[in-house]
Design an enzyme around this catalytic site. Structure first.
Site, short mmCIF file in Angstrom:
data_model
loop_
_atom_site.label_atom_id
_atom_site.label_comp_id
_atom_site.label_asym_id
_atom_site.label_seq_id
_atom_site.Cartn_x
_atom_site.Cartn_y
_atom_site.Cartn_z
N LYS A 136 0.87 -1.18 0.00
CA LYS A 136 0.00 0.00 0.00
C LYS A 136 0.90 1.22 0.00
CE LYS A 136 -4.43 1.04 0.19
NZ LYS A 136 -5.61 0.24 -0.19
N ASP A 176 -6.96 4.17 -4.65
CA ASP A 176 -7.64 4.08 -3.36
C ASP A 176 -8.22 5.49 -3.14
OD1 ASP A 176 -7.85 2.17 -0.84
OD2 ASP A 176 -7.39 4.12 -0.01
#
Ligand code: NDP
Ligand code: 2IT
Length: 413
Positions: A136, A176
Site C-alpha cells: 500500500k 484508493d
C-alpha cells in the site's frame, strides 16, 4: 474524520503478550495496532493449537513489512510556489506474488494508516486466490481544490521517485482514496516516460491503454455480490431492501448502481462534510448526477440535497437511519459501537464493509453478539483487487477480455 481507536487491553494470555510486543515495536501507530489486533484475535487460538506456526514465527513475521519506503515529493503549484509532500510505499509481503495494493492521496495519510492498509491487503489478496502479494502507498496530498494541472504535477513528481521501487513483476499499485482513473493515467504516463517501457505497472488504467473492463465498478459490484451471498445463507436477497451507505466516491457510486440493479433502495450518500437522506431512494437519474458532481466537477454532496430537495445532515454519519443493510464505504473507523447499536436497534440484518476497517473492534463485537450478518472488508471489498489481478493477467497476455467475461469472473470469484 481521522478517528483513532485504542484496542481492548488484554493481559495474561497469548493475545495480550503478542499485542504488547506489537505495541512496543510500533509506538504511535494506532490504526496498524488495531488491524493487527483484529486478525490476532481470531488466529492466535488456532496458532496455539498448531505449534508449527508458533515455532516458525508466522505471526511475528507477517506483522513486519518486508520494506518501507518514504520519500520527499516536491512540486510546483499553479501560483508557481513549491509545495512538499511525503510519499510512501509499504511493501508488506511478497510470499505469494508481487506486492499489490492501492495508493491513497489524502491529508490524513501517515505511516500507521498505510501499514494497517498494507496489512489488511495481505489477507484480502490471498483470499482472492490470485498470485498477489501485498502493499500500500500514497501521500499526505489533498486533491481537494487542486486543478488538473496541479494533480498532474504532483503525480509526476511522486512517480519520479516511486518508479525505481515498482514494476509489473515487483510491485503493482492501483487506486484508493483520492486516486482514480485520472491520477492513475498521470502516474502511468510518467512511469512510461522514465522507464521507456509499456508494461502493466499499475492497475485501474483506462481501457484504451491496458485497463480492464469492470475495474472501476469492481469494488462496489463485488461488495453487493458478496452481500447477496451472505443474505442467501439466510434464504434472503437484496430485493426490496433499504440500504444505508456512506461515501460518494468510487466504491459508493458502484455499490449504488448495483443495488439499483438488484432491486434494493439506497437512501443515503455522504462525504466528509455530512450525509444526505433521500427517503425516496437514489435512482439512475440521481446517480448520473452524482457521477457528474463527484467525478467531473469534484463538488460537495450537499449539492445533491439542494438539487433533489432532501435533508442534509452536516457533520453527521448516516448510521441512525433505519435500514435492512448497511455498507460503510468511506474510511477507517467511521462506524463505532454506538452506531452499530443504532443499526441493530433499527432492525439492520446485514453489514458489509466496502471501506477498509470502517467498523471499530467494538462495533464488530456488537454485530457478532447480535448475530447479524457481518462481512469484513478483507473479504467483502476484495472485488476491486481481484479485478486488478485480472487486469495483470490480461496485461501479461496482451489481451483484453469482454465486460461480460470479467464480470462473470468477479461474480464467481
Ligand atoms: P474515493 O476517494 O473515490 O472516495 C472516498 C469517499 O470517502 C469520499 O466520499 C470521501 O469524502 C469519503 N472520505 C474519505 N476520507 C474521509 C474521511 N476521513 N472522513 C469522511 N469521509 C471521508 O475513494 P474510494 O471510494 O476508492 O475508497 C473508499 C474506501 O474503500 C476506502 O476505505 C478504500 O480504502 C476502500 N477500498 C477502495 C477500493 C478501490 O478499488 N477503490 C478497493 C477496496 C477498498 P470527501 O470527498 O469529502 O473526502
Ligand atoms: O484496498 C484495496 O483493495 C484497493 N484499494 C485496491 C487495490 C488494488 O490493487 O486494486
Amino acid at each position: 474524520m481521522n478517528v483513532v481507536k485504542e484496542v481492548p487491553h488484554e493481559t495474561g494470555n497469548a493475545l495480550g503478550a503478542f499485542i504488547e510486543e506489537v505495541k512496543k515495536r510500533n509506538r504511535h501507530e494506532p490504526e496498524f495496532i488495531q488491524a493487527v489486533y483484529e486478525v490476532s484475535e481470531s488466529i492466535i487460538p488456532y496458532i496455539e493449537r498448531h505449534p508449527i506456526y508458533k515455532k516458525k514465527k508466522i505471526l511475528e513475521r507477517i506483522v513486519e513489512p518486508e520494506r518501507v519506503i518514504m520519500f520527499r515529493v516536491p512540486w510546483l503549484n499553479d501560483k508557481g510556489e513549491i509545495e512538499i509532500n511525503r510519499g510512501y510505499r509499504i511493501q508488506m509481503n511478497s510470499a505469494i506474488g508481487p506486492y499489490k495494493g492501492g495508493l491513497r492521496f489524502h491529508p490524513s495519510v501517515n505511516l500507521s494508516i498505510l501499514k494497517f492498509l498494507a496489512f489488511e491487503q495481505v489477507f484480502k489478496n490471498s483470499l482472492t486466490g490470485l498470485p498477489m502479494g501485498a502493499g500500500k502507498g500514497g501521500a499526505d496530498f489533498d486533491t481537494k481544490g487542486r486543478s488538473d494541472n496541479e494533480i498532474m504535477k504532483f503525480c509526476q513528481s511522486f512517480m519520479t521517485e516511486l518508479y525505481r521501487h515498482v514494476g509489473h513483476d515487483l510491485d503493482v499499485p492501483a487506486g484508493d482514496i483520492g486516486v482514480g482513473g485520472k491520477e492513475i493515467g498521470y502516474l502511468f504516463g510518467q512511469y512510461k516516460r522514465i522507464k521507456n517501457e509499456f508494461t502493466g505497472v499499475l492497475t485501474g488504467k483506462g481501457t484504451v491503454y491496458g485497463g480492464s473492463m469492470i475495474r472501476p465498478e469492481a469494488t462496489g459490484y463485488g461488495l453487493v455480490y458478496f452481500a447477496s451471498e451472505m443474505l442467501a445463507t439466510r434464504n434472503d436477497s437484496l430485493k426490496g431492501k433499504t440500504v444505508v451507505q456512506s461515501g460518494s466516491g468510487n466504491v459508493a457510486q458502484f455499490t449504488i448502481e448495483k443495488c439499483i440493479e438488484e432491486g434494493a433502495k439506497v437512501v443515503t450518500i455522504s462525504d466528509s462534510d455530512g450525509f444526505v437522506y433521500d427517503p425516496k431512494g437514489i435512482d439512475r437519474e440521481k446517480l448520473q448526477f452524482i457521477f457528474e458532481l463527484k467525478n467531473e466537477r469534484r463538488g460537495r454532496i450537499s449539492e445533491y440535497a439542494k438539487k433533489f430537495d432532501c435533508e442534509f445532515f452536516e457533520g453527521e454519519r448516516p448510521w441512525k437511519i433505519k435500514c435492512d443493510i448497511a455498507f460503510p464505504n468511506a474510511t477507517q473507523n467511521e462506524l463505532d459501537e454506538a452506531d452499530a447499536q443504532a443499526l441493530i436497534n433499527n432492525g439492520c440484518i446485514c453489514v458489509a464493509e466496502g471501506a477498509n476497517m470502517p467498523c471499530t473492534t467494538e462495533a464488530i463485537h456488537a454485530f457478532e453478539k447480535a448475530d447479524i450478518l457481518y462481512g469484513p472488508g478483507k473479504a467483502a471489498n476484495a472485488g476491486g483487487v481481484a479485478v486488478s489481478g485480472l487486469e495483470m493477467s490480461q496485461n501479461s497476455l496482451r489481451y483484453a477480455w469482454t465486460r461480460k467475461e470479467v464480470d462473470e469472473r468477479l461474480r464467481t470469484s
